[in-house]
Design a protein around this motif. Structure first.
Motif, PDB file in Angstrom:
ATOM      1  N   PHE A  79       0.840  -1.208   0.000  1.00  0.00           N
ATOM      2  CA  PHE A  79       0.000   0.000   0.000  1.00  0.00           C
ATOM      3  C   PHE A  79       0.877   1.262   0.000  1.00  0.00           C
ATOM      4  N   ASP A  82       2.414   1.584  -3.402  1.00  0.00           N
ATOM      5  CA  ASP A  82       1.548   1.887  -4.547  1.00  0.00           C
ATOM      6  C   ASP A  82       0.628   3.090  -4.374  1.00  0.00           C
ATOM      7  N   LEU A  83       0.084   3.279  -3.155  1.00  0.00           N
ATOM      8  CA  LEU A  83      -1.060   4.191  -3.043  1.00  0.00           C
ATOM      9  C   LEU A  83      -0.902   5.360  -2.076  1.00  0.00           C
ATOM     10  N   ALA A  86      -0.519   9.075  -2.805  1.00  0.00           N
ATOM     11  CA  ALA A  86      -1.563   9.687  -3.627  1.00  0.00           C
ATOM     12  C   ALA A  86      -2.726  10.245  -2.803  1.00  0.00           C
ATOM     13  N   SER A 341      -3.251  -8.071  -4.460  1.00  0.00           N
ATOM     14  CA  SER A 341      -4.023  -7.332  -5.473  1.00  0.00           C
ATOM     15  C   SER A 341      -5.427  -7.012  -4.954  1.00  0.00           C
ATOM     16  N   LEU A 344      -5.108  -4.329  -2.113  1.00  0.00           N
ATOM     17  CA  LEU A 344      -4.845  -2.982  -2.643  1.00  0.00           C
ATOM     18  C   LEU A 344      -6.101  -2.391  -3.269  1.00  0.00           C
ATOM     19  N   SER A 345      -6.889  -3.241  -3.922  1.00  0.00           N
ATOM     20  CA  SER A 345      -8.083  -2.661  -4.541  1.00  0.00           C
ATOM     21  C   SER A 345      -9.095  -2.238  -3.466  1.00  0.00           C
ATOM     22  N   GLN A 348      -7.779   1.039  -2.152  1.00  0.00           N
ATOM     23  CA  GLN A 348      -8.058   2.057  -3.177  1.00  0.00           C
ATOM     24  C   GLN A 348      -9.524   2.496  -3.116  1.00  0.00           C
ATOM     25  N   GLN A 349     -10.420   1.533  -2.951  1.00  0.00           N
ATOM     26  CA  GLN A 349     -11.849   1.861  -2.814  1.00  0.00           C
ATOM     27  C   GLN A 349     -12.084   2.748  -1.591  1.00  0.00           C
ATOM     28  N   LEU A 351      -9.914   4.832  -0.171  1.00  0.00           N
ATOM     29  CA  LEU A 351      -9.415   6.192  -0.457  1.00  0.00           C
ATOM     30  C   LEU A 351     -10.381   6.937  -1.375  1.00  0.00           C
ATOM     31  N   HIS A 352     -10.926   6.214  -2.321  1.00  0.00           N
ATOM     32  CA  HIS A 352     -11.874   6.816  -3.251  1.00  0.00           C
ATOM     33  C   HIS A 352     -13.118   7.284  -2.474  1.00  0.00           C
ATOM     34  N   SER A 355     -12.454  10.416  -0.679  1.00  0.00           N
ATOM     35  CA  SER A 355     -12.220  11.606  -1.505  1.00  0.00           C
ATOM     36  C   SER A 355     -13.528  12.111  -2.146  1.00  0.00           C
TER      37      SER A 355
END
Ligand SMILES: [Zn+2]
Length: 359
Positions: A79, A82-83, A86, A341, A344-345, A348-349, A351-352, A355
């Motif tokens: 994490f 990759d993320l 960001a 994988s 991380l997805s 990512q969800q 964080l999305h 935001s």
């Protein structure tokens, strides 16, 4: 990617700290009193990224179940890689590494006092009674000197047929506060690591966040190589709808879902984060990655608990530890890649979701 999986606790901690430091995180280390297997100092470590005064926060914790930290630490490292850099200007990201460093270092699921820390976050002790556990105690707890050849699986299956499978799972894994040498023991007092976790939440600049997503990473429950997100119960319909919007219908498993392999347990770390961020809207989730069948995992836990209480250094002892590690962090590259994988997805969800203008 697979290089994120460390071979021992000290390596995992070092890699986590180095990766976080290189990305500009604020790092803090919280030592615990219990030493590692070679007398080394152990600690819970926290890395904070992002806004100095965030209005939203993502909290990712790993290793509350000791040995499950191999997978949790690998995901946290991936994490960061990759993320994390960001994150947007109003979001803070707090990663808490190895909430149970003793269990991680000694290859146990429980802590230095044989306590399951994810049953220990109660507001008061003693914890709730669990009469069901008593019915299985003769099969589970470390009495027998013949733990390696005692027909455990058949005996447990026969008992479960009488008792019902869901009730059996609840009785065994739901947590118990009576037998200190047993499995899923929640303890008779608040454990030091839980105090540390609360201190970390106060030390990081996330107290003012109005929206918090907490993801606590686990392994060992569910289908091999697949994940599920378990929310705090009871779950309001609006919360369930919101979570499904963010993370997808399939991923969110409430206890009312027939696909659930979950059980209800008191004193989870999700309860603690929800209490600490009392004025925020908190979505606290257990991220579970499945490994092997529940009976195999339970057998591995039971044998390791027996080993801990009886001791001994032999080929059999090493096999017991290796099997426990295999049950909570399988060696197969396919499983490890799937964990990273999918994990991380999910992050990512999260964080999305944080935001979005107004969730
Ligand atoms: Zn766990």
């Amino acid at each position: 990617m697979l290089a994120h999986f460390a071979g021992d606790f000290l390596t995992a901690r070092e890699r986590f700290r180095r990766a976080a430091g290189e990305c500009g995180a604020r790092l803090q280390s919280y030592p615990i009193d219990a030493p590692g297997p070679n007398g080394e100092a152990l600690s819970v470590d926290a890395a904070y990224f992002g806004a100095p005064n965030p209005t939203r926060a993502l909290l990712v914790s790993s290793g509350i179940h000791g040995i499950e930290g191999f997978a949790g630490s690998a995901l946290q490292q991936a994490f960061i890689h990759d993320l994390a850099p960001a994150a947007d200007g109003r979001t803070g990201i707090l990663l808490v590494h190895a909430l149970n460093p003793y269990g991680f270092a000694h290859l146990r699921r429980v802590n230095e006092h044989n306590v399951d820390l994810n049953r220990n976050c109660l507001q008061s002790f003693p914890g709730p009674g669990n009469e069901g556990y008593r019915s299985f105690r003769d099969l589970l707890d470390p009495y027998s000197s013949r733990v390696h050849a005692d027909f455990f699986t058949i005996r447990l299956l026969l008992r479960a047929l009488r008792y019902g499978f869901a009730a059996t799972q609840q009785a065994i894994a739901g947590g118990q506060y009576t037998f200190a040498d047993g499995l899923f023991y929640g303890g008779d007092r608040r454990q030091p690591s839980i105090d540390i976790f609360e201190r970390i939440l106060h030390d990081a600049p996330v107290a003012g966040a109005g929206l918090v997503i907490h993801i606590d990473v686990h392994t060992g429950l569910g289908s091999y190589g697949d994940y599920q997100l378990l929310p705090t119960e009871p779950l309001e319909a609006a919360t369930l709808r919101q979570l499904r919007k963010w993370f997808g219908d399939r991923a969110i498993i409430g206890s009312t879902n027939p696909a659930s392999v979950n059980y209800s347990a008191s004193g989870s770390v999700r309860e603690l984060s929800t209490r600490v961020f009392a004025s925020a809207r908190v979505y606290a989730l257990t991220l579970e990655f499945g490994t092997f069948a529940p009976l195999r995992v339970l057998q591995a836990l039971r044998r390791e608990n027996w080993l801990h209480h009886h001791g001994g250094d032999s080929v059999f002892s090493r096999k017991i530890k290796a099997e426990l590690l295999q049950c909570f962090c399988p060696r197969a590259a396919r499983w490890r890649n799937a964990l990273l994988s999918q994990g991380l997805s999910v992050l990512q969800q999260a964080l999305h979701a944080l935001s979005a203008p107004s969730p």
